[in-house]
Design an enzyme around this catalytic site. Structure first.
Site, PDB file in Angstrom:
ATOM      1  N   ARG A   1       0.859  -1.186   0.000  1.00 14.75           N
ATOM      2  CA  ARG A   1       0.000   0.000   0.000  1.00 14.75           C
ATOM      3  C   ARG A   1       0.896   1.237   0.000  1.00 14.75           C
ATOM      4  NH1 ARG A   1      -2.724   3.207   4.803  1.00 14.75           N
ATOM      5  NH2 ARG A   1      -3.370   4.887   3.430  1.00 14.75           N
TER       6      ARG A   1
ATOM      7  N   TYR B   1      -4.423   2.279  15.853  1.00 17.71           N
ATOM      8  CA  TYR B   1      -3.191   2.278  16.644  1.00 17.71           C
ATOM      9  C   TYR B   1      -3.393   2.016  18.137  1.00 17.71           C
ATOM     10  CZ  TYR B   1      -0.685   3.743  12.496  1.00 17.71           C
ATOM     11  OH  TYR B   1      -0.136   3.761  11.239  1.00 17.71           O
TER      12      TYR B   1
ATOM     13  N   GLU C   1      -3.602   0.067   8.085  1.00 19.22           N
ATOM     14  CA  GLU C   1      -2.436   0.520   8.869  1.00 19.22           C
ATOM     15  C   GLU C   1      -2.552   0.026  10.293  1.00 19.22           C
ATOM     16  OE1 GLU C   1      -1.405   4.712   9.201  1.00 19.22           O
ATOM     17  OE2 GLU C   1      -1.659   4.957   7.040  1.00 19.22           O
TER      18      GLU C   1
ATOM     19  N   HIS D   1      -2.825  10.998   0.321  1.00 16.92           N
ATOM     20  CA  HIS D   1      -2.324  10.775   1.681  1.00 16.92           C
ATOM     21  C   HIS D   1      -1.672  12.073   2.159  1.00 16.92           C
ATOM     22  CE1 HIS D   1      -0.933   7.455   4.650  1.00 16.92           C
ATOM     23  NE2 HIS D   1      -0.591   8.609   5.189  1.00 16.92           N
TER      24      HIS D   1
ATOM     25  N   GLU E   1      -7.406   8.719   6.012  1.00 19.15           N
ATOM     26  CA  GLU E   1      -7.693   9.349   7.306  1.00 19.15           C
ATOM     27  C   GLU E   1      -8.189  10.786   7.229  1.00 19.15           C
ATOM     28  OE1 GLU E   1      -4.286   9.012   9.851  1.00 19.15           O
ATOM     29  OE2 GLU E   1      -4.470   6.845   9.959  1.00 19.15           O
TER      30      GLU E   1
ATOM     31  N   ASN F   1      -7.501   2.240   9.780  1.00 21.01           N
ATOM     32  CA  ASN F   1      -6.162   2.422  10.349  1.00 21.01           C
ATOM     33  C   ASN F   1      -6.339   2.474  11.856  1.00 21.01           C
ATOM     34  OD1 ASN F   1      -5.286   2.742   7.739  1.00 21.01           O
ATOM     35  ND2 ASN F   1      -4.717   4.903   7.954  1.00 21.01           N
TER      36      ASN F   1
END
Ligand code: PNW
Length: 501
Positions: A104, A338, A402, A150, A195, A336
């Site tokens: 990606r 985290y 991600e 991005h 995002e 994504n």
């Protein structure tokens, strides 16, 4: 004695939490796909090469300051970075050696369309560059998975108001057309945006605009509204003009951390968590899958806007025509993820951030949570919960685009915390698939290599390959995590304890 107490506590905790909190030895479905990710400004360099136009980040990393400081830590910029513009063959070899299915990466809009507006001309050298990148990946047996946007925006569009100026919707669509025309014969996986919640809601460092102006949010919602329209037009164009011959898929990727209710037994806390999910993930997923903003956002923001004495809601609406255009424009949902954070309900939160509008308050992290060197909590359970929430709410294919671990400065090549991070997070994805029934199609590690971590510059390293920035060759070296992921990818999960323990 102490040992005994410790053991009993452990056993008790295990018993209370139940079976599915334990590490799961199992594999992913046979068609599950594994990948690694990067983005253009973070790795390419070649900022002024071969006719490329300037982007917001080219400008922003060199000029201007915020409260007297450079915009980026140590005033670093992406002029050279990891120089993947020239080293893309080397990068593909690293991906191949990990045994990843896909890569990606994102395209620099300004490299392809220097001013951002196709009417001003396209840059053939930029188009040729990505043709080489794509051809080389395919020759190496790696599937290209491309993000159109991005965060690096052609500078003239930035001066024109960026994502707040609705003219950008057509410019994005024109750029997307050039991309599909040139690469769609070989590229079958697309993401429109990375995002939007970060670049619409974060401060100016990400979008070169200050969405808030430090008042109750209006601009983040306008930005989001334009993003949704731009995505929808690009998806519809792809669907009608390119998909019939090219046959690919297009989604969007949304960042979403997990709002853990402070007291999971308290239904008001669970509802606060739910609201946070709608305000972060639903804000984009709901219009694209159902044609409208999440009802809880509509009612809360409409009521707040009225109480503020406004004539219109701060949350825009789609008219009938746009509702039709926007509704049903996703082939899959990107995620994504985290970390987790703790939430409680708060009806009187005057915060200008999302918490204020969502009637929530973010509490300090749980004392038991470990943190990455850069302060993000390490909460592997969160990825399972966030995936389950999305699967329950939307019942749609999910691509994890991600997930990764950032560390200050030169990690040694021995990165045991990152290895453990991947092991536990991926195992929680496996539990979401096997125990909760979520339809997750793929997992992507962020990032293939150390790169420019936006406002943190090169000081934060997310790579599973180390980049030596003081060596003119910018030598890449695999960290232990790259070798660990290679095993997980090859095994398609954790078939037994022998390979990955
Ligand atoms: C993502 N948060 O950004 C981006 O897509 C990458 O470009 C970036 O390098 C990576 O994560 C690591 O930061 C995020 O605060 C920025 O939750 C902030 C957050 C999440 C993702």
């Amino acid at each position: 004695m102490l040992k005994f107490v410790f053991l009993s506590v452990l056993l008790l905790a295990g018993g209370v939490k139940g079976q599915d909190d334990e590490f799961l030895y199992d594999v992913f479905p046979p068609d599950f796909q594994w990948g690694v990710a990067t983005s253009a400004y973070q790795i390419e360099g070649g900022a002024f090469a071969d006719g490329k136009g300037l982007s917001n980040w080219d400008y922003w990393s060199h000029n201007g300051s915020y409260e007297g400081h450079c915009n980026v830590r140590d005033c670093q910029n992406g002029d050279v970075g990891g120089d993947s513009y020239h080293k893309f063959r080397e990068d593909a070899a690293l991906i191949k050696s990990m045994g990843a299915d896909f890569y990606r990466f994102s395209l620099s809009w300004a490299r392809i369309v220097p001013t951002g507006r196709v009417a001003d001309g396209v840059n053939q050298a930029g188009i040729d560059h990505y043709n080489e990148v794509i051809d080389n990946l395919i020759a190496e047996g790696i599937t290209p998975f491309i993000t159109l946007y991005h965060w690096d925006l052609p500078l003239p569009l930035t001066w024109d108001g960026s994502w707040l100026n609705e003219d950008i919707i057509e410019h994005f669509k024109d750029y997307a057309r050039i991309v599909f025309e040139n690469y769609g014969d070989r590229v079958k996986l697309w993401l429109s945006f990375n995002e939007p919640h970060v670049f619409c809601f974060a401060d100016w460092t990400y979008a070169y605009l200050n969405p808030f102006n430090w008042t109750q949010p209006v601009k983040p919602y306008i930005c989001s509204h334009n993003i949704l329209k731009a995505h929808a037009l690009a998806w519809r164009m792809y669907d009608s003009e390119f998909r019939p011959t090219q046959g690919g898929k297009m989604g969007i990727t949304l960042n979403c951390d997990w709002p853990e209710p402070l007291d999971p037994a308290n239904s008001a806390h669970v509802e606060a968590s739910d609201r946070s999910m709608h305000f972060h993930y639903g804000l984009y997923a709901n219009p694209l899958l159902r044609g409208e903003y999440p009802p809880i956002m509509r009612s809360l923001i409409d009521a707040k806007s009225e109480a503020e004495g406004r004539n219109e809601s701060r949350l825009p609406s789609f008219d009938a025509e746009w509702t039709q255009i926007v509704n049903g424009t996703l082939d899959f949902l990107g995620l994504n993820h985290y970390f987790a954070y703790k939430v409680v309900p708060d009806d009187n939160n005057e915060s200008i951030w999302v918490e204020g509008d969502a009637n929530i308050h973010i509490e300090p992290d749980d004392e038991s949570w470990n943190h990455t060197a850069v302060g993000w909590p390490i909460t592997p359970f969160g990825i399972r919960k966030v995936v389950k929430w999305i699967a329950d709410e939307y019942n749609y294919p999910i691509y994890i685009t991600e997930n990764g671990y950032g560390h200050w400065e030169n990690d040694t090549f021995n990165d045991p915390i990152r290895v453990e991070f991947y092991k536990q997070y991926i195992n929680n994805v496996l539990r979401a698939v096997r125990l909760d029934g979520a339809d997750v199609k793929s997992y992507t590690a962020w990032s293939l290599l150390d790169n420019y971590e936006w406002a943190s510059g090169y000081s934060v390293r997310f790579g599973v390959h180390h980049v030596n920035y003081t060596d003119p060759n910018l030598t890449r070296t695999p960290k232990a995590s790259a070798m660990y992921l290679k095993v997980v990818f090859a095994d398609n999960g954790f078939p037994n304890a022998t390979r990955t323990d």
